[in-house]
Scaffold this motif. Sequence first.
Motif, PDB file in Angstrom:
ATOM      1  N   ALA A  14       0.568  -1.476   0.303  1.00 49.60           N
ATOM      2  CA  ALA A  14      -0.046   0.073   0.179  1.00 49.60           C
ATOM      3  C   ALA A  14       0.883   1.008   0.053  1.00 49.60           C
ATOM      4  CB  ALA A  14      -0.932  -0.161   1.272  1.00 49.60           C
ATOM      5  N   LYS A  15       2.220   1.215   0.857  1.00 51.95           N
ATOM      6  CA  LYS A  15       2.887   1.979   0.541  1.00 51.95           C
ATOM      7  C   LYS A  15       3.723   2.367  -1.077  1.00 51.95           C
ATOM      8  CE  LYS A  15       4.138   2.372   5.843  1.00 51.95           C
ATOM      9  NZ  LYS A  15       4.953   2.541   6.724  1.00 51.95           N
ATOM     10  N   ILE A  16       3.897   1.514  -1.378  1.00 50.70           N
ATOM     11  CA  ILE A  16       4.159   1.202  -2.266  1.00 50.70           C
ATOM     12  C   ILE A  16       3.407   1.881  -3.531  1.00 50.70           C
ATOM     13  CG2 ILE A  16       5.098   0.471  -4.391  1.00 50.70           C
ATOM     14  CD1 ILE A  16       6.784  -1.068  -2.312  1.00 50.70           C
ATOM     15  N   ARG A  17       1.840   1.539  -3.214  1.00 53.79           N
ATOM     16  CA  ARG A  17       0.818   2.080  -4.153  1.00 53.79           C
ATOM     17  C   ARG A  17       0.958   3.408  -4.183  1.00 53.79           C
ATOM     18  NH1 ARG A  17      -1.540  -3.093  -3.016  1.00 53.79           N
ATOM     19  NH2 ARG A  17      -2.332  -2.384  -1.568  1.00 53.79           N
ATOM     20  N   ASN A  18       1.030   4.148  -2.860  1.00 50.17           N
ATOM     21  CA  ASN A  18       0.766   5.597  -2.696  1.00 50.17           C
ATOM     22  C   ASN A  18       1.507   6.438  -3.209  1.00 50.17           C
ATOM     23  OD1 ASN A  18      -1.556   5.144  -1.470  1.00 50.17           O
ATOM     24  ND2 ASN A  18      -0.649   4.819   0.783  1.00 50.17           N
ATOM     25  N   ALA A  19       3.286   5.778  -3.295  1.00 51.10           N
ATOM     26  CA  ALA A  19       4.201   6.355  -4.209  1.00 51.10           C
ATOM     27  C   ALA A  19       3.641   6.553  -5.175  1.00 51.10           C
ATOM     28  CB  ALA A  19       5.213   5.892  -3.300  1.00 51.10           C
ATOM     29  N   ALA A  20       3.874   5.805  -5.317  1.00 49.02           N
ATOM     30  CA  ALA A  20       3.189   5.518  -7.783  1.00 49.02           C
ATOM     31  C   ALA A  20       2.817   6.328  -7.333  1.00 49.02           C
ATOM     32  CB  ALA A  20       2.731   3.963  -8.165  1.00 49.02           C
ATOM     33  N   ALA A  21       1.218   6.358  -7.083  1.00 52.81           N
ATOM     34  CA  ALA A  21       0.183   7.762  -7.091  1.00 52.81           C
ATOM     35  C   ALA A  21       1.112   8.913  -7.012  1.00 52.81           C
ATOM     36  CB  ALA A  21      -1.011   7.653  -6.478  1.00 52.81           C
ATOM     37  N   GLY A  75       3.826  10.240  -8.134  1.00 47.37           N
ATOM     38  CA  GLY A  75       4.951   9.718  -8.601  1.00 47.37           C
ATOM     39  C   GLY A  75       6.472  10.293  -7.634  1.00 47.37           C
ATOM     40  N   GLU A  76       6.158   9.495  -6.087  1.00 44.80           N
ATOM     41  CA  GLU A  76       7.562   9.694  -5.127  1.00 44.80           C
ATOM     42  C   GLU A  76       8.791   8.682  -5.710  1.00 44.80           C
ATOM     43  OE1 GLU A  76       5.093  13.009  -2.147  1.00 44.80           O
ATOM     44  OE2 GLU A  76       5.648  10.485  -2.286  1.00 44.80           O
ATOM     45  N   ALA A  77       9.797   8.127  -5.570  1.00 42.40           N
ATOM     46  CA  ALA A  77      10.543   7.476  -5.322  1.00 42.40           C
ATOM     47  C   ALA A  77      10.322   6.554  -3.929  1.00 42.40           C
ATOM     48  CB  ALA A  77      11.768   7.712  -5.495  1.00 42.40           C
ATOM     49  N   ILE A  78      10.356   5.509  -3.923  1.00 40.73           N
ATOM     50  CA  ILE A  78      10.290   4.803  -2.608  1.00 40.73           C
ATOM     51  C   ILE A  78      12.023   4.672  -1.832  1.00 40.73           C
ATOM     52  CG2 ILE A  78       8.098   3.727  -3.100  1.00 40.73           C
ATOM     53  CD1 ILE A  78       9.812   0.988  -3.651  1.00 40.73           C
ATOM     54  N   PRO A  79      11.623   4.589  -0.617  1.00 39.38           N
ATOM     55  CA  PRO A  79      13.385   4.774  -0.300  1.00 39.38           C
ATOM     56  C   PRO A  79      13.892   2.816  -0.609  1.00 39.38           C
ATOM     57  CG  PRO A  79      12.255   5.109   1.716  1.00 39.38           C
ATOM     58  CD  PRO A  79      10.996   4.066  -0.087  1.00 39.38           C
ATOM     59  N   GLU A  80      15.538   2.741  -0.597  1.00 37.42           N
ATOM     60  CA  GLU A  80      15.968   2.271  -1.119  1.00 37.42           C
ATOM     61  C   GLU A  80      15.877   1.080   0.096  1.00 37.42           C
ATOM     62  OE1 GLU A  80      20.072   0.038  -3.041  1.00 37.42           O
ATOM     63  OE2 GLU A  80      19.818   2.436  -2.230  1.00 37.42           O
ATOM     64  N   GLY A  81      15.696  -0.106  -0.368  1.00 38.35           N
ATOM     65  CA  GLY A  81      15.561  -1.549   0.437  1.00 38.35           C
ATOM     66  C   GLY A  81      14.104  -2.243   0.843  1.00 38.35           C
ATOM     67  N   TRP A  82      13.436  -1.209  -0.123  1.00 38.55           N
ATOM     68  CA  TRP A  82      12.201  -1.761   0.064  1.00 38.55           C
ATOM     69  C   TRP A  82      11.226  -2.229  -0.719  1.00 38.55           C
ATOM     70  CZ3 TRP A  82       7.806   2.610   0.817  1.00 38.55           C
ATOM     71  CH2 TRP A  82       8.053   3.076   2.191  1.00 38.55           C
ATOM     72  N   ALA A  83      11.478  -2.520  -1.820  1.00 39.54           N
ATOM     73  CA  ALA A  83      10.998  -3.275  -2.729  1.00 39.54           C
ATOM     74  C   ALA A  83      12.582  -3.663  -4.033  1.00 39.54           C
ATOM     75  CB  ALA A  83      10.160  -3.258  -3.468  1.00 39.54           C
ATOM     76  N   THR A  84      12.133  -4.613  -4.581  1.00 45.25           N
ATOM     77  CA  THR A  84      12.892  -5.479  -6.333  1.00 45.25           C
ATOM     78  C   THR A  84      11.965  -4.834  -7.270  1.00 45.25           C
ATOM     79  OG1 THR A  84      13.200  -7.511  -6.050  1.00 45.25           O
ATOM     80  CG2 THR A  84      14.289  -6.851  -4.761  1.00 45.25           C
ATOM     81  N   ASP A  85      12.381  -4.907  -8.628  1.00 38.65           N
ATOM     82  CA  ASP A  85      12.419  -4.875  -9.794  1.00 38.65           C
ATOM     83  C   ASP A  85      11.713  -6.421  -9.744  1.00 38.65           C
ATOM     84  OD1 ASP A  85      14.470  -6.133 -10.681  1.00 38.65           O
ATOM     85  OD2 ASP A  85      14.957  -4.112 -11.978  1.00 38.65           O
ATOM     86  N   ALA A  86      11.320  -6.685 -11.011  1.00 38.02           N
ATOM     87  CA  ALA A  86      10.499  -7.696 -11.835  1.00 38.02           C
ATOM     88  C   ALA A  86      11.904  -9.198 -11.350  1.00 38.02           C
ATOM     89  CB  ALA A  86      10.280  -7.530 -12.415  1.00 38.02           C
ATOM     90  N   GLU A  87      12.826  -8.736 -12.056  1.00 40.54           N
ATOM     91  CA  GLU A  87      14.452  -8.944 -12.006  1.00 40.54           C
ATOM     92  C   GLU A  87      15.103  -9.833 -10.807  1.00 40.54           C
ATOM     93  OE1 GLU A  87      14.909 -10.914 -14.472  1.00 40.54           O
ATOM     94  OE2 GLU A  87      13.404 -10.156 -15.328  1.00 40.54           O
ATOM     95  N   GLY A  88      14.551  -8.615  -9.952  1.00 39.25           N
ATOM     96  CA  GLY A  88      14.770  -9.265  -8.563  1.00 39.25           C
ATOM     97  C   GLY A  88      15.951  -8.141  -7.811  1.00 39.25           C
ATOM     98  N   GLN A  89      16.426  -7.117  -8.836  1.00 42.08           N
ATOM     99  CA  GLN A  89      16.677  -5.500  -9.004  1.00 42.08           C
ATOM    100  C   GLN A  89      16.258  -4.784  -8.037  1.00 42.08           C
ATOM    101  OE1 GLN A  89      20.443  -7.081  -9.538  1.00 42.08           O
ATOM    102  NE2 GLN A  89      19.754  -8.640  -9.990  1.00 42.08           N
TER     103      GLN A  89
END
Length: 344
Positions: free
Chosen positions: A187-194, A196-210
């Motif tokens: 939910a926090k990531i969806r809020n950031a996307a809505a 247009g804000e970046a999220i802190p490093e360490g929250w998630a990876t992309d589809a390739e696991g990076q």
Amino acid sequence: MTEATIGAAELEALATRALTTGGMMATDAADAARIMVLADLFGIRTHGISRVAQYLERVKLGGIDARAAVTVEALAPALLRVDGANGIGPLIGMRTLQAAMAAARDTGMAGAFVRGSNHFGPIMPYLFLAAQEGFAAIIASNATTTIAPWGGKGAKLGNNPLGFGIPGGAGADPILLDVALSVAARAKIRNAAAKGEAIPEGWATDAEGQPTTDPKAALQGFLLAIAGHKGYGLAVMVDMFAGLLSGAAYLTHVKAWDKDPGAAQDLGHVFLLIDAKRLLPGDALSTRVGDAGAILRGTPPADPARPVRLPGEMEMALYHAQSRNGVRVASADLDAVHRLAGPG
């Protein structure tokens, strides 16, 4: 976001009416509403009355049975198996808590394993209700897959919540811990996307696991577990207890409600309750919990403006304030519940 304030009793009655209008029996609706309003009282709005519309939408689609008959089977005096029959999650949670407390009163401690459930809200309300009756508790649930195994790049684990509760004794507040096992919720990531804000490093990876700070890439990827491989291990073990041992779905067998809201999730939960008054009779519980709290709160703070607090202390302070002054909820959520409740 505009907000509204409403009395807790009024909010609970309104949510009960909405759930009853949506197909639940009145007594079942009242128990489910109690969990959701407690979530809002603790400030956990993502799991409060905002969920009423979501649950009832799944009822309409056939993904949840509003009239489910929750059954409790005693496999041994202190071992229960609960079949939620695909009912509304907070109702199943309440029925499980009630059955586990009754068994623990007789035996000193009890374990209840739940299958056939759905999202049952946050764990803190159940811990709080157990603590009010003098029970220490460990409660956990599995969830829709959003976390990759340590070192992997495929979602195989849920952001499985885990909670611990200790009663305060003699009218004191309990010590409560309710955590999910990802660094941050989707939910926090969806809020950031809505926004247009970046999220802190360490929250998630992309589809390739990076690792990524792009919330849109993160929503296509995976959440990161707390504490690296340790959090991964905790998420696995929660699923083994809540999902595998209970006979519920586990790991990738859990259905994602957001992708297929008309399908039964078959979530699993585990409730372990201990009659703390038997372990520490008389004033011993209050004395020891009070001493433990004093030791921790007496720690000199690194920042004088932020004193050391016990787990759950912030939520309990909010609970007391909102119980007195009214519950603050998003106006849109309150309007939605009013519409679902109909004229009253």
